[in-house]
Design an enzyme around this catalytic site. Structure first.
Site, short mmCIF file in Angstrom:
data_model
loop_
_atom_site.label_atom_id
_atom_site.label_comp_id
_atom_site.label_asym_id
_atom_site.label_seq_id
_atom_site.Cartn_x
_atom_site.Cartn_y
_atom_site.Cartn_z
N GLY A 100 0.69 -1.17 0.00
CA GLY A 100 0.01 0.09 -0.03
C GLY A 100 0.79 1.41 -0.14
O GLY A 100 0.34 2.34 0.49
N ARG A 110 -5.82 -8.62 -8.08
CA ARG A 110 -6.97 -9.59 -8.52
C ARG A 110 -7.63 -9.01 -9.73
O ARG A 110 -7.67 -7.76 -9.79
CB ARG A 110 -7.79 -9.70 -7.47
N HIS A 136 0.64 0.85 -13.40
CA HIS A 136 1.30 -0.52 -13.74
C HIS A 136 2.87 -0.20 -13.87
O HIS A 136 3.17 1.01 -14.70
CB HIS A 136 0.59 -0.96 -15.02
C1 GRF Z 1 3.29 -1.11 -7.64
O1 GRF Z 1 4.74 -1.22 -8.31
C2 GRF Z 1 2.31 -1.07 -8.70
O2 GRF Z 1 2.76 -0.39 -9.70
C3 GRF Z 1 1.77 -2.28 -8.89
O3 GRF Z 1 1.93 -3.02 -7.59
C4 GRF Z 1 2.80 -2.29 -6.81
C5 GRF Z 1 2.10 -2.02 -5.50
O4 GRF Z 1 2.86 -1.63 -4.74
N1 GRF Z 1 0.59 -2.38 -9.71
P1 GRF Z 1 2.36 -0.69 -3.33
O5 GRF Z 1 1.30 -1.68 -2.63
O6 GRF Z 1 1.68 0.52 -3.89
O7 GRF Z 1 3.36 -0.46 -2.49
#
Ligand code: GRF
Length: 190
Positions: A13, A93, A111
């Site tokens: 998060g 998910r 992403h």
């Molecule tokens: C990030 O690298 C985001 O781009 C990807 O999952 C990761 C999540 O990291 N979709 P966090 O939970 O926000 O620290």
């Protein structure tokens, strides 16, 4: 009118935390209220962070549930929150077409790669293994596919100065934390 947003997470998060800060005292202050942080994983670290920040949290465990059954449950739960946008910040998910239809062009994801070049989990690992000099971070609308929705914005990440994957991830996340709120601001202001 400020947009009512729900942030969906499954783990750490850190992007959620960055958005909460901007919504509280930064560039998102005038454009949105985070009305809910939702997780499909009870042990998601981000849930604690959100609670500490005084934000309403909820978890419905997805484990063992069929994709659409789970999504129906989540949509029903969300109804009372009257959410304008759902922000996916490390939500691991895939959403069912049923979910996508319910919030069409109102679900936004970040992403850690160019979605046209790499889809799915592990964008930074991919860039590292490919030996790329630069990669991208993409913020996009979510459609029925895996990271195939309309691109809202992409930013380049120069990785020539990263000596290992950990460095790369660190640099990439720092970009994500700034970029996601910047892009959300533009979308919510419209
Ligand atoms: C990030 O690298 C985001 O781009 C990807 O999952 C990761 C999540 O990291 N979709 P966090 O939970 O926000 O620290």
């Amino acid at each position: 009118m400020k947009k009512r947003i729900a942030i969906f997470i499954s783990g750490r998060g850190s992007n959620m935390d960055a958005i909460l800060r901007q919504a509280r005292e930064g560039i998102l202050r005038e454009v949105c209220n985070v009305v809910l942080v939702f997780s499909n994983k009870p042990d998601a670290k981000g849930l604690e962070t959100a609670k500490k920040a005084g934000v309403k949290t909820a978890c419905i465990p997805s484990k063992g549930k069929k994709r659409e059954d789970f999504d129906r449950e989540v949509i029903e739960f969300l109804e009372t929150y009257d959410v304008d946008y759902i922000v996916l910040a490390g939500y691991m998910r895939l959403l069912s077409p049923y979910f996508i239809q319910a919030y069409k062009q109102r679900i936004i994801n970040i992403h850690p790669a160019d979605t046209r070049a790499f889809q799915g989990v592990g964008g930074y690992e991919w860039a590292w293994e490919q030996g790329l000099k630069k990669t991208m971070v993409t913020v996009h609308y979510v459609d029925e596919g895996m990271d195939t929705g309309d691109i809202i914005e992409q930013r380049e990440l120069d990785i020539t100065d990263c000596s290992n994957l950990k460095d790369l991830e660190k640099k990439g996340l720092a970009l994500e934390h700034v970029m996601f709120s910047d892009v959300l601001k533009k979308v919510f202001e419209k």
